[in-house]
Design a protein around this motif. Structure first.
Motif, PDB file in Angstrom:
ATOM      1  N   LYS A 468       0.798  -1.221   0.000  1.00 17.28           N
ATOM      2  CA  LYS A 468       0.000   0.000   0.000  1.00 17.28           C
ATOM      3  C   LYS A 468       0.832   1.274   0.000  1.00 17.28           C
ATOM      4  O   LYS A 468       0.387   2.308  -0.474  1.00 17.28           O
ATOM      5  N   GLY A 469       2.024   1.211   0.595  1.00 21.93           N
ATOM      6  CA  GLY A 469       2.844   2.411   0.690  1.00 21.93           C
ATOM      7  C   GLY A 469       2.558   3.252   1.906  1.00 21.93           C
ATOM      8  O   GLY A 469       3.385   4.063   2.321  1.00 21.93           O
ATOM      9  N   SER A 470       1.386   3.075   2.516  1.00 19.90           N
ATOM     10  CA  SER A 470       1.059   3.813   3.739  1.00 19.90           C
ATOM     11  C   SER A 470      -0.025   3.076   4.506  1.00 19.90           C
ATOM     12  O   SER A 470      -0.841   2.362   3.918  1.00 19.90           O
ATOM     13  N   ILE A 471      -0.019   3.256   5.823  1.00 20.54           N
ATOM     14  CA  ILE A 471      -1.005   2.621   6.705  1.00 20.54           C
ATOM     15  C   ILE A 471      -1.352   3.610   7.815  1.00 20.54           C
ATOM     16  O   ILE A 471      -0.488   4.345   8.299  1.00 20.54           O
ATOM     17  N   THR A 472      -2.605   3.608   8.233  1.00 20.78           N
ATOM     18  CA  THR A 472      -3.032   4.394   9.388  1.00 20.78           C
ATOM     19  C   THR A 472      -3.369   3.440  10.533  1.00 20.78           C
ATOM     20  O   THR A 472      -4.021   2.425  10.321  1.00 20.78           O
ATOM     21  N   PHE A 473      -2.889   3.742  11.731  1.00 14.93           N
ATOM     22  CA  PHE A 473      -3.249   2.921  12.887  1.00 14.93           C
ATOM     23  C   PHE A 473      -3.481   3.799  14.103  1.00 14.93           C
ATOM     24  O   PHE A 473      -2.955   4.912  14.204  1.00 14.93           O
ATOM     25  N   LYS A 474      -4.285   3.290  15.040  1.00 16.82           N
ATOM     26  CA  LYS A 474      -4.575   3.999  16.279  1.00 16.82           C
ATOM     27  C   LYS A 474      -3.809   3.353  17.424  1.00 16.82           C
ATOM     28  O   LYS A 474      -3.741   2.133  17.515  1.00 16.82           O
TER      29      LYS A 474
END
Length: 512
Positions: A468-474
Motif C-alpha cells: 500500500k505504501g502507507s497505513i493508518t493505525f490507532k
C-alpha cells in the motif's frame, strides 16, 4: 530465490513488450487539455488563474488514467461540480478561451464520466487471463497503491487460479522476488530507467494509454562513468528483445510533476493569506514526497520517527532522526495531529509532572518577550542586534524565527539571548536551567513514544506497507492517537520554502 535470480540473468532471452490501450474518450480529453495549455502559454502570458484551472482539470485527467474503476465511478460528485465551476469560471472571465475550449472540454469530460467501463482494466484482465497455469507468477506494478475497491474489482475479473501479486513501484523496487511476467501499468518514461533495466522476469510488459509517449531506451548502467569511458562493456541488455505493437499516433506530452509543484504553491499561498505579518511562525522547510501523490514539509530541526524491521528479533525498531539522515524508501511515522504536542504531553505527564506548569510558564515568559521584539522591530533587525551588539554567532533571521516557535526549547546561546531580552542575572540562570530541564524531558519523552510504538507495531505490518505504501493505525498507548506510516518516495533537498511551523510534518494531498 538465488537459483531463480541466477537463472534469470544467464543468457536466456528476455523480452520487453510495449502495449497501448485505446480509449477514444480519454484521448479526446487529452488533446483538448494539451491544446488548452498551449494556448494559455502562447496567448495569455501564462495567466495564473487559467493555469490553475488547467492544473485542476489535468489532475482529474490523470486520476481517470490511473484508476481501474469504471470511469463513471472514479470522480466524486463534488469533483464533478468543481469541474463545472472551473469551466464556468472560464466562461465568465475568459470568453475567448471558453468559446475555443470550454464547450469541447465540457463535452469531453461528460463523455468520459458517463463511460460505465474501464479500457485499461479490460485490457489487463484479458491479457492476464490468457495464462491458465497456477505456477505462472505475475507481478502487476503501479505507481500508486490500489484502493480496496480496485483490488476487489481486479480479483473478480482475473481467474482465481492465477498467481498475481500487486506492487507499487517502490515496493517492487525493494522486492527481491522474480517472476515469469511483470506488467508495469504505464509507459517506460513514466516509470523511468529502473523499470527498464532491472529485469525481474523473462517477460516485462509496459501497458499504457495510446496518448502517452512510448519512448524506450536501454542504457548501460555505466553510461557517462569512468568505467564506461574505459571501454568496459555492460552485457546486461545483450539478450533483451523489444516488441512494440504501439501505433504511431500523435503523442501528447503531460508534465505530471508540475501538478505537485502547483499543489505546494497552493499550500504556501493559503498560509500567506492566513498569517498576515506573523512571520516569526515561518521556518525554512524541505518538501518530502510520499506515496500516492502526497507530500509534507520538513525542517532541518524536525524530529522524524523512522520504522525499520528487526528480522532477527522478529520486531520493529523506531528511531528518531532529523532531515539530514532521512533517505528515500524510509518508512516514517506521522501523528495525524501535531506531533510536538504529543511529546510535550508525555514530557509533562510522565517526566516533569508537578513541575510542568511552573517550567512551561518560564518558557512562555522568554518567548513572549522575544516575539514582542520581533513583532516591533522585525526579524532582520533583531538578528542584526543580537549578532552585532551581543556577538551571538547563531542569531540568523531564520534561527530567530525558529526560537519564537514552541519546538525550540533551549537554544545554544540562550543565556546571551536572555540578557539581550533584559532579564536580570538571576532570571537568566533560572530560565536557562528550566529550559535545560524541559529539553531533557522532551528527549526522554521521544524515547518513551518510540518504545511504546515499537511495542504496538507488529513486524507483519511491512508486508501491507510494501503493497500500500502507507497505513493508518490507532495507538492504545496514547489514548487512541492516530498515526500514519508513510513511505518516502523522494526528498527535494535543493529547494527550501518558508512554511508555518504548524504545517510541518502535516500530510498534504496533491490536488485532483
Amino acid at each position: 530465490m538465488l537459483r531463480d535470480i541466477c537463472k534469470l540473468y544467464t543468457n536466456f532471452e528476455k523480452n520487453i513488450y510495449l502495449k497501448s490501450v485505446k480509449c477514444s474518450e480519454l484521448f479526446s480529453l487529452a488533446e483538448q487539455l494539451s491544446s488548452f495549455n498551449r494556448e494559455i502559454i502562447e496567448k495569455a502570458d501564462k495567466d495564473t488563474q487559467l493555469l490553475e484551472i488547467y492544473n485542476y482539470l489535468s489532475g482529474i485527467f490523470f486520476t481517470l488514467c490511473r484508476s481501474f474503476l469504471p470511469y463513471s465511478h472514479v470522480i466524486s460528485k463534488n469533483n464533478e461540480k468543481e469541474i463545472i465551476h472551473r469551466l464556468l469560471g472560464i466562461k465568465n472571465n475568459y470568453p475567448y478561451f471558453f468559446d475555443k475550449f470550454g464547450k469541447t472540454l465540457a463535452m469531453s469530460f461528460k463523455e468520459v464520466l458517463e463511460t460505465e467501463h474501464n479500457y485499461m482494466t479490460e485490457f489487463l484482465c484479458d491479457h492476464i487471463n490468457k495464462h491458465q497455469t497456477r505456477s505462472y507468477k505475475i507481478a502487476l506494478v503501479t505507481k500508486r497503491s490500489l484502493s480496496p475497491e480496485e483490488k476487489e474489482l481486479l480479483n473478480q475479473k482475473i481467474s482465481s487460479i492465477l498467481n498475481v501479486t500487486y506492487y507499487t513501484e517502490n515496493s517492487f523496487r525493494k522486492s527481491a522476488k522474480v517472476f515469469d511476467e511483470v506488467i508495469f501499468v504505464g509507459s517506460p518514461s513514466y516509470f523511468g530507467s529502473f523499470a527498464v533495466n532491472t529485469l525481474k522476469a523473462y517477460h516485462t510488459y509496459f501497458v499504457f494509454y495510446e496518448m502517452f509517449s512510448d519512448n524506450l531506451k536501454l542504457k548501460s548502467p555505466f553510461l557517462n562513468s569512468d568505467i564506461y569511458q574505459q571501454n568496459i562493456i555492460s552485457t546486461i541488455n545483450l539478450n533483451v528483445k523489444i516488441h512494440k505493437d504501439v501505433e504511431k499516433t500523435h503523442k501528447i506530452e503531460f508534465n505530471e510533476d508540475y501538478l505537485v509543484k502547483s499543489s505546494i504553491q497552493k499550500v504556501l499561498e493559503e498560509q500567506n493569506t492566513n498569517t498576515s505579518d506573523d512571520v516569526h511562525h515561518l521556518v525554512k522547510a524541505t518538501v518530502v514526497l510520499l506515496e500516492n501523490d502526497r507530500f509534507l514539509f520538513v525542517s532541518d530541526e524536525t524530529k522524524i520517527r523512522v520504522l525499520t524491521p528487526n528480522i532477527k528479533k522478529d520486531r520493529v525498531i523506531v528511531n528518531q532522526i532529523t532531515l539530514k539522515d532521512l533517505e528515500e524508501d524510509d518508512f516514517i511515522i506521522i501523528r495525524n495531529e501535531r506531533d510536538n504536542s504529543l511529546i510535550a504531553e508525555v514530557a509533562d505527564q510522565e517526566i516533569l509532572k508537578e513541575e510542568a506548569k511552573y517550567l512551561r510558564a518560564l518558557q512562555k515568559k522568554w518567548k513572549k518577550r522575544l516575539r514582542y521584539n520581533v513583532s516591533k522591530k522585525g526579524v532582520m533587525r533583531v538578528s542584526e542586534i543580537l549578532t552585532n551588539r551581543y556577538k551571538m554567532t547563531t542569531a540568523s533571521p531564520q534561527t530567530v524565527r525558529f526560537w519564537c516557535n514552541e519546538e525550540s526549547i533551549c537554544p545554544t546561546e540562550l543565556p546571551v539571548l536572555l540578557q539581550a531580552l533584559k532579564f536580570d542575572e538571576n532570571e537568566v540562570i533560572l530560565i536557562y536551567q528550566a529550559m535545560k530541564q524541559i529539553q531533557i524531558a522532551h528527549r526522554e519523552a521521544g524515547r518513551i513514544i518510540s518504545r511504546k510504538l515499537m511495542e504496538e507495531i507488529k513486524p507483519d505490518i511491512f508486508e501491507e506497507l510494501q503493497q500500500k505504501g502507507s497505513i493508518t493505525f490507532k495507538s492504545s498507548n496514547f489514548n487512541g492517537a492516530s498515526f500514519n506510516i508513510e513511505r518516502v518516495v523522494a526528498i527535494n533537498r535543493s529547494k527550501h520554502y518558508d512554511v508555518l511551523q504548524s504545517n510541518l510534518m502535516k500530510v498534504y494531498h496533491r490536488d485532483l
